[in-house]
Design a protein around this motif. Structure first.
Motif, PDB file in Angstrom:
ATOM      1  N   GLU A  35       0.723  -1.285  -0.020  1.00  0.00           N
ATOM      2  CA  GLU A  35      -0.044  -0.091   0.037  1.00  0.00           C
ATOM      3  C   GLU A  35       0.970   1.393  -0.080  1.00  0.00           C
ATOM      4  N   LYS A  36       1.822   1.279   0.783  1.00  0.00           N
ATOM      5  CA  LYS A  36       2.655   2.437   1.022  1.00  0.00           C
ATOM      6  C   LYS A  36       3.336   3.026  -0.352  1.00  0.00           C
ATOM      7  N   ASP A  37       3.652   2.100  -1.074  1.00  0.00           N
ATOM      8  CA  ASP A  37       4.300   2.461  -2.263  1.00  0.00           C
ATOM      9  C   ASP A  37       3.428   2.881  -3.456  1.00  0.00           C
ATOM     10  N   PHE A  38       2.446   2.221  -3.274  1.00  0.00           N
ATOM     11  CA  PHE A  38       1.184   2.362  -4.499  1.00  0.00           C
ATOM     12  C   PHE A  38       0.084   3.433  -4.392  1.00  0.00           C
ATOM     13  N   GLN A  39       0.311   4.098  -3.301  1.00  0.00           N
ATOM     14  CA  GLN A  39      -0.678   5.189  -3.094  1.00  0.00           C
ATOM     15  C   GLN A  39      -0.185   6.440  -3.884  1.00  0.00           C
ATOM     16  N   TYR A  40      -1.134   6.763  -4.933  1.00  0.00           N
ATOM     17  CA  TYR A  40      -0.810   8.212  -5.658  1.00  0.00           C
ATOM     18  C   TYR A  40      -1.832   9.095  -5.720  1.00  0.00           C
ATOM     19  N   GLY A  41      -1.460  10.486  -5.745  1.00  0.00           N
ATOM     20  CA  GLY A  41      -2.781  11.420  -6.101  1.00  0.00           C
ATOM     21  C   GLY A  41      -2.483  11.672  -7.815  1.00  0.00           C
ATOM     22  N   LEU A  42      -3.485  11.669  -8.572  1.00  0.00           N
ATOM     23  CA  LEU A  42      -3.294  12.040  -9.911  1.00  0.00           C
ATOM     24  C   LEU A  42      -2.951  13.350  -9.871  1.00  0.00           C
ATOM     25  N   GLY A  43      -2.139  14.079 -10.621  1.00  0.00           N
ATOM     26  CA  GLY A  43      -1.574  15.353 -10.706  1.00  0.00           C
ATOM     27  C   GLY A  43      -2.663  16.198 -11.125  1.00  0.00           C
ATOM     28  N   TRP A  44      -3.111  17.116 -10.080  1.00  0.00           N
ATOM     29  CA  TRP A  44      -3.966  18.154 -10.233  1.00  0.00           C
ATOM     30  C   TRP A  44      -3.441  19.336 -10.355  1.00  0.00           C
ATOM     31  N   THR A  45      -2.021  19.658  -9.914  1.00  0.00           N
ATOM     32  CA  THR A  45      -1.262  20.871 -10.021  1.00  0.00           C
ATOM     33  C   THR A  45       0.253  20.181  -9.363  1.00  0.00           C
ATOM     34  N   HIS A  46       1.185  21.041 -10.042  1.00  0.00           N
ATOM     35  CA  HIS A  46       2.653  20.154  -9.827  1.00  0.00           C
ATOM     36  C   HIS A  46       3.689  21.119  -8.853  1.00  0.00           C
ATOM     37  N   GLU A  47       3.195  21.873  -7.869  1.00  0.00           N
ATOM     38  CA  GLU A  47       4.262  22.784  -7.321  1.00  0.00           C
ATOM     39  C   GLU A  47       4.949  21.713  -6.458  1.00  0.00           C
ATOM     40  N   GLU A  48       4.517  20.575  -5.787  1.00  0.00           N
ATOM     41  CA  GLU A  48       5.177  19.844  -5.196  1.00  0.00           C
ATOM     42  C   GLU A  48       6.271  19.295  -5.735  1.00  0.00           C
ATOM     43  N   VAL A  49       5.987  18.633  -6.997  1.00  0.00           N
ATOM     44  CA  VAL A  49       6.930  17.801  -7.879  1.00  0.00           C
ATOM     45  C   VAL A  49       7.810  18.696  -8.392  1.00  0.00           C
ATOM     46  N   ILE A  50       7.431  19.921  -8.739  1.00  0.00           N
ATOM     47  CA  ILE A  50       8.687  20.760  -9.450  1.00  0.00           C
ATOM     48  C   ILE A  50       9.576  21.204  -8.364  1.00  0.00           C
ATOM     49  N   THR A  51       8.833  21.545  -7.154  1.00  0.00           N
ATOM     50  CA  THR A  51       9.969  22.014  -6.264  1.00  0.00           C
ATOM     51  C   THR A  51      10.928  20.777  -5.764  1.00  0.00           C
ATOM     52  N   ALA A  52      10.547  19.621  -5.608  1.00  0.00           N
ATOM     53  CA  ALA A  52      11.191  18.529  -5.249  1.00  0.00           C
ATOM     54  C   ALA A  52      12.137  18.175  -6.487  1.00  0.00           C
ATOM     55  N   ILE A  53      12.118  18.579  -7.721  1.00  0.00           N
ATOM     56  CA  ILE A  53      13.106  18.589  -8.752  1.00  0.00           C
ATOM     57  C   ILE A  53      13.897  19.528  -8.608  1.00  0.00           C
ATOM     58  N   ALA A  54      13.622  20.862  -8.366  1.00  0.00           N
ATOM     59  CA  ALA A  54      14.295  21.933  -8.242  1.00  0.00           C
ATOM     60  C   ALA A  54      15.409  21.789  -7.327  1.00  0.00           C
ATOM     61  N   LYS A  55      15.221  21.036  -6.283  1.00  0.00           N
ATOM     62  CA  LYS A  55      16.384  20.935  -5.351  1.00  0.00           C
ATOM     63  C   LYS A  55      17.451  20.025  -5.759  1.00  0.00           C
ATOM     64  N   HIS A  56      17.310  19.386  -7.066  1.00  0.00           N
ATOM     65  CA  HIS A  56      18.387  18.581  -7.618  1.00  0.00           C
ATOM     66  C   HIS A  56      19.446  19.690  -8.296  1.00  0.00           C
ATOM     67  N   PHE A  57      18.729  20.709  -8.643  1.00  0.00           N
ATOM     68  CA  PHE A  57      19.539  21.742  -9.448  1.00  0.00           C
ATOM     69  C   PHE A  57      20.001  23.317  -9.025  1.00  0.00           C
ATOM     70  N   ILE A  58      19.057  23.615  -7.994  1.00  0.00           N
ATOM     71  CA  ILE A  58      19.126  24.849  -7.458  1.00  0.00           C
ATOM     72  C   ILE A  58      19.986  24.736  -6.076  1.00  0.00           C
ATOM     73  N   SER A  59      20.787  25.288  -5.945  1.00  0.00           N
ATOM     74  CA  SER A  59      21.770  25.404  -4.626  1.00  0.00           C
ATOM     75  C   SER A  59      22.285  26.771  -4.176  1.00  0.00           C
ATOM     76  N   SER A  60      22.624  27.499  -5.223  1.00  0.00           N
ATOM     77  CA  SER A  60      23.414  28.906  -5.270  1.00  0.00           C
ATOM     78  C   SER A  60      22.547  29.933  -5.842  1.00  0.00           C
ATOM     79  N   TYR A  61      22.741  31.297  -5.353  1.00  0.00           N
ATOM     80  CA  TYR A  61      22.320  32.319  -6.211  1.00  0.00           C
ATOM     81  C   TYR A  61      22.613  32.373  -7.759  1.00  0.00           C
ATOM     82  N   LYS A  62      23.677  31.642  -8.027  1.00  0.00           N
ATOM     83  CA  LYS A  62      24.212  31.564  -9.322  1.00  0.00           C
ATOM     84  C   LYS A  62      23.139  30.748 -10.355  1.00  0.00           C
ATOM     85  N   ASP A  63      22.343  29.761  -9.439  1.00  0.00           N
ATOM     86  CA  ASP A  63      21.438  29.153 -10.236  1.00  0.00           C
ATOM     87  C   ASP A  63      19.902  29.621 -10.304  1.00  0.00           C
ATOM     88  N   LEU A  64      20.027  30.893 -10.019  1.00  0.00           N
ATOM     89  CA  LEU A  64      18.563  31.785  -9.889  1.00  0.00           C
ATOM     90  C   LEU A  64      18.751  33.101 -10.793  1.00  0.00           C
TER      91      LEU A  64
END
Ligand code: ATP
Ligand code: MG
Length: 415
Positions: free
Chosen positions: A101-130
């Motif tokens: 159950e734990k891994d298979f529970q999803y909410g179908l994307g109704w908006t994507h602030e959560e996902v994009i913020t999690a992605i941005a963590k991989h690429f944004i860490s310095s003022y130079k990235d903004l």
């Protein structure tokens, strides 16, 4: 393209209970097909319109330095829990009761602030990235209670969602204005007059957000606006005092929200710990904005606004085809002359922009279908036009037709 090859046909039959004008017109024309309430297929004709809408949006997003990506629709519960949005009304949850159950529970994307913020963590860490901005055009899912407005309110619909990332409020404010300017260009290219309307920030911000509202009786929102100064506020926040410096008259009207822009601030960067270090090494949360447009709702709005009692009257920028060529009668003279016109028009606007009705059907049926489909320019070849060595040319937006030689047709298409 040959009309006999089209996957869809026009029809007089409507699904039961389909009351909205946009869906009625689009279903009759064979642009969309209703699957269930708020869920539609975009048939080849409808997809051509939608792709043109999307292309205009893309061009203006790219022009403000945003890059396109595509995020998943299947979004694990943990993302929504991190922002506190697992329990919202509109989310479709899936996988409950699945084996692990734990891994298979999803909410179908109704908006994507959560996902994009999690992605941005991989690429944004310095003022130079903004700053950075990314968008997608993607299917969203929402359990809308009232899904009775055709493609204006879908349970499955297309959204262009743009997200921006900044070092501070000032830079967000700057970009927010750039997006507003880009949105104005988009709606004007799409043939829509959109009022930039102040609205409440809801859960996100105490500041106003801005909605792009198209005045139309089918709209679910009420706006108060002044044509003299451009003032516009959503009913939820409107106070007469807000319109002070202008002597123009404030009117109210129903309107369709085709887009909106939000200053998110640090709500999501705080929840997902998205931060950057400045040039002195100090850490700060990234400041974010989010900006939506609903291409399918936009298409429905265009259908509501640009139509008459006979059918659709597409603006050229989004019309499924530029020219509708129609052969009336199937004598070899008519078909030969029509083929000649088809080749000429294909050379002028591209073969993929000419819909050639070579079906053997009655003149009445073909001309009614042409009005229903609403392609901006109609060119008819018949025994009468062949005898005159001309073709009959009519704009969908005009009442009268003109007889022209192919040379005159070429000059008029080129102009
Ligand atoms: P509404 O108040 O109309 O429900 P919203 O405030 O929920 O819209 P957002 O979540 O910000 O809208 O979505 C961004 C854009 O997506 C909207 O401006 C609209 O163009 C489109 N949109 C939102 N919900 C739908 C829907 N159910 N069907 C079609 N388009 C939609
Ligand atoms: Mg909504």
């Amino acid at each position: 393209m040959l009309q006999s090859h089209l996957f869809s046909k026009t029809s007089k039959q409507l699904p039961e209970g389909e009351e909205s004008k946009n869906a009625q017109l689009l279903i009759k024309g064979g642009f969309i097909n209703k699957s269930s309430a708020g869920v539609y297929t975009f048939l080849p004709l409808g997809l051509r319109v939608l792709n043109k809408v999307n292309q205009i949006i893309r061009e203006e997003m790219n022009a403000i330095g945003a890059s396109e990506l595509l995020m998943p629709s299947l979004i694990q519960k943990k993302y929504w829990e991190q922002s506190g949005r697992w329990d919202v009304d509109v989310i479709y949850r899936t996988g409950e009761g699945a084996k692990t159950e734990k891994d298979f529970q999803y909410g179908l994307g109704w908006t994507h602030e959560e996902v994009i913020t999690a992605i941005a963590k991989h690429f944004i860490s310095s003022y130079k990235d903004l700053p950075r901005a990314a968008y997608q055009i993607q299917t969203k899912f929402r359990a809308e209670v009232r899904a009775q407005a055709g493609i204006l309110r879908g349970r499955e619909f297309l959204m262009k969602d743009l997200y921006s990332f900044h070092v501070d409020r000032a830079d967000l404010d700057r970009y927010y204005q750039e997006v507003i300017t880009a949105y104005k260009k988009i709606f004007s290219r799409l043939g829509l007059k959109a009022l930039v309307t102040e609205a409440s920030g809801g859960a996100f911000t105490k500041e106003y957000t801005h909605e792009f509202q198209v005045l139309h009786p089918s709209g679910e929102d009420t706006v108060y606006y002044c044509e003299a100064c451009g003032f516009s506020q959503n009913k939820e926040i409107y106070t007469p005092e807000a319109h002070k410096e202008c002597s123009g008259e404030v009117r109210s009207g129903q309107a369709i929200e085709v887009g909106n822009v939000f200053k998110l601030g640090t709500k999501f960067s705080d929840a997902f710990k998205l931060s950057y270090t400045d040039s002195e090494g100090a850490k700060h949360p990234v400041v974010m904005g989010s900006y939506g447009i609903g291409p399918t709702r936009v298409m429905g709005t265009i259908a509501e606004v640009h139509s008459d009692e006979k059918g659709l009257t597409w603006p050229s920028a989004v019309a499924p085809f530029s020219v509708h060529l129609i052969a009336l009668g199937d004598s070899s003279e008519v078909l030969l002359a029509a083929q000649k016109a088809y080749e000429l028009l294909s050379g002028l606007v591209g073969e993929s922009e000419v819909l050639y009705d070579e079906r053997s059907a009655s003149a009445g049926e073909k001309l009614n279908d042409a009005d229903l489909l609403g392609i901006p320019l109609r060119v008819v070849v018949s025994a009468k036009t062949v005898a005159a060595e001309k073709v009959e040319v009519k704009k969908r937006s005009e009442k009268t037709a003109a007889l022209m030689t192919l040379d005159q047709l070429e000059a008029s298409v080129r102009s």
